[in-house]
Design an enzyme around this catalytic site. Structure first.
Site, PDB file in Angstrom:
ATOM      1  N   ASP A  14       0.321  -1.250   0.001  1.00 55.65           N
ATOM      2  CA  ASP A  14       0.087   0.298  -0.095  1.00 55.65           C
ATOM      3  C   ASP A  14       0.973   1.027  -0.400  1.00 55.65           C
ATOM      4  OD1 ASP A  14      -2.281  -1.124   0.031  1.00 55.65           O
ATOM      5  OD2 ASP A  14      -2.541  -1.528   2.043  1.00 55.65           O
ATOM      6  N   ARG A  93       0.104   4.817  16.430  1.00 57.65           N
ATOM      7  CA  ARG A  93      -0.550   5.048  15.756  1.00 57.65           C
ATOM      8  C   ARG A  93      -0.365   6.779  15.929  1.00 57.65           C
ATOM      9  NH1 ARG A  93       0.488   1.910  11.708  1.00 57.65           N
ATOM     10  NH2 ARG A  93      -1.187   0.950  11.482  1.00 57.65           N
ATOM     11  N   ASP A 122      -7.307   2.774  11.573  1.00 56.18           N
ATOM     12  CA  ASP A 122      -5.262   3.528  11.585  1.00 56.18           C
ATOM     13  C   ASP A 122      -5.414   4.925  11.586  1.00 56.18           C
ATOM     14  OD1 ASP A 122      -4.541   1.610  12.864  1.00 56.18           O
ATOM     15  OD2 ASP A 122      -3.725   1.258  11.414  1.00 56.18           O
ATOM     16  N   SER A 174      -3.158  -9.198   6.660  1.00 58.91           N
ATOM     17  CA  SER A 174      -2.799  -8.126   7.218  1.00 58.91           C
ATOM     18  C   SER A 174      -1.981  -8.249   8.442  1.00 58.91           C
ATOM     19  CB  SER A 174      -3.418  -6.986   6.724  1.00 58.91           C
ATOM     20  OG  SER A 174      -3.527  -6.105   7.595  1.00 58.91           O
TER      21      SER A 174
END
Ligand code: ARG
Length: 392
Positions: A14, A93, A122, A174
């Protein structure tokens, strides 16, 4: 001159495609690679970013800050989301967001970007945190905008643009990994009935293959923070790594849940967090020895709220600051040693001691030396039950 944008880069598909996509849109892309203990080959990732079109790649070693400013506060608060998620991803994050903002400032950029999708938590955590730190920065989320609806489409895009991506083996899940644990989702796990097979798990052994003999760990805490393992002082990062390694062997810290995302959907998540699980058990055991009943009860309420706040991306908020003050105050006396027994997937506190212990053997004992005045109980019960006594 092309406008500069700072991209939170992971080295995965990504974000690698994001680099190129942003470049095609006319930006000069500065990649920021955060080292939060995921144990990745940063040279490979750096090369990939450059091949994808990055103008510059910055690697930031954030491990120490991650532990001290994010993991320890979470541990002190006993933060767990929906009873099973120890928040590894969620905690990283706001730190990455903070660094993106710092890099934007030093690089003189007005834009930042991340590779999160429009369906997850996220994106919320990144953007709420960035906005709270510098509301002038504009955020772009390529994955939400581009016309690449599937993984296959992204792979095609990567191939066309000669971005070196590991496409030979199909990535079945993932993963997001850091010092505090691993989050595993998608692929076959999207069926809530599907039992995670062993290929799902990255750092824990199957219970069936874990040792039959228990392992005991003596963990010493001071002010709610673990400082020693089996009598040896270790720095925070080494301590967590060690516990991940030992706990992993004993299959500690696996969880499998249907989780409620902020954006309103339920998702199937599998986690591994051996060190986090061991430390949480130990920390709670010590607190039960040194904190009074009312503080413990109130702290449980705070803990629930605090976990939500981490999950919801509300790290840089007044409520978080205020709750930190409360939690910090409760940790003054959280000092002592906990004996944790690891066996076949469970970590249990089997012993605890503290110079600040509130446990009084002379009051608790049923043996010799009992100092508890049982005659006082009669009057106490009379008043305690007074409101509920029924006339016949
Ligand atoms: N559901 C978890 C969370 O919201 C894990 C997310 C994992 N992220 C990822 N990019 N794979 O915190």
């Amino acid at each position: 001159m092309a406008k500069k944008i700072i991209l939170a880069y992971s080295g995965g598909l990504d974000t690698s495609v994001s680099v190129r996509w942003l470049k095609e849109k006319g930006f000069s892309v500065v990649c920021f690679l955060a080292d939060v203990g995921q144990g990745q080959d940063f040279q490979v990732a750096k090369k990939r970013a450059h091949k994808a079109g990055a103008a510059k790649v910055i690697v930031g070693n954030l491990k120490k800050e991650f532990v001290e400013d994010f993991i320890w506060p979470s541990l002190k608060a006993n933060a767990v989301y929906e009873s099973k998620y120890l928040l590894a991803t969620a905690l990283s994050r706001p730190l990455i967001a903070k660094k993106l903002v710092e890099v934007a400032h030093t690089e003189g950029a007005k834009l930042v970007a991340h590779g999160s999708t429009g369906k997850g938590n996220d994106q919320v955590r990144f953007e709420v945190s960035i906005g709270a730190l510098d509301s002038k920065l504009k955020v772009i989320a390529p994955v939400r905008e581009w016309d690449l609806p599937t993984r296959e489409a992204e792979i095609r895009y990567a191939k066309v643009h000669k971005i070196p991506i590991d496409v030979t083996k199909k990535k079945p899940y993932s993963l997001d990994k850091n010092l505090w644990g691993i989050s595993i989702e998608s692929g076959k796990l999207e069926d809530p009935w599907f039992e995670p097979k062993e290929d799902v798990f990255q750092i824990t052994k199957p219970i069936e293959k874990s040792p039959n003999k228990a392992c005991y760990l003596k963990i010493y805490f001071k002010k709610g923070v673990p400082k020693k393992l089996n009598g040896k002082t270790l720095n925070a990062i080494a301590l967590i790594k060690k516990l991940n390694e030992i706990g992993g062997r004993y299959s500690i810290g696996r969880s499998d849940l249907i989780e409620d995302r902020l954006v309103g959907i339920k998702s199937r998540e599998v986690y591994e967090a051996p060190a986090a699980k061991i430390l949480l058990e130990a920390h709670k055991a010590l607190e039960s020895l040194v904190l009074d009943r009312e503080t413990l009860y109130f702290k449980d309420i705070v803990s629930l709220r605090y976990s939500r706040l981490i999950y919801d991306g509300l790290w840089y908020t007044p409520l978080k600051e205020a709750l930190d003050k409360f939690v910090e105050h409760t940790q003054r006396n959280v000092e002592g040693v906990v004996n944790v027994k690891l066996l076949k997937g469970t970590a249990s506190a089997v012993g605890r001691k503290s110079p600040n212990s509130l446990y009084k053997e002379e009051l608790a004992t049923y043996g010799k030396g009992d100092k508890f005045d049982q005659s006082l109980a009669k009057g106490f019960i009379e008043l305690w039950g007074l409101p509920y006594r029924k006339k016949r």
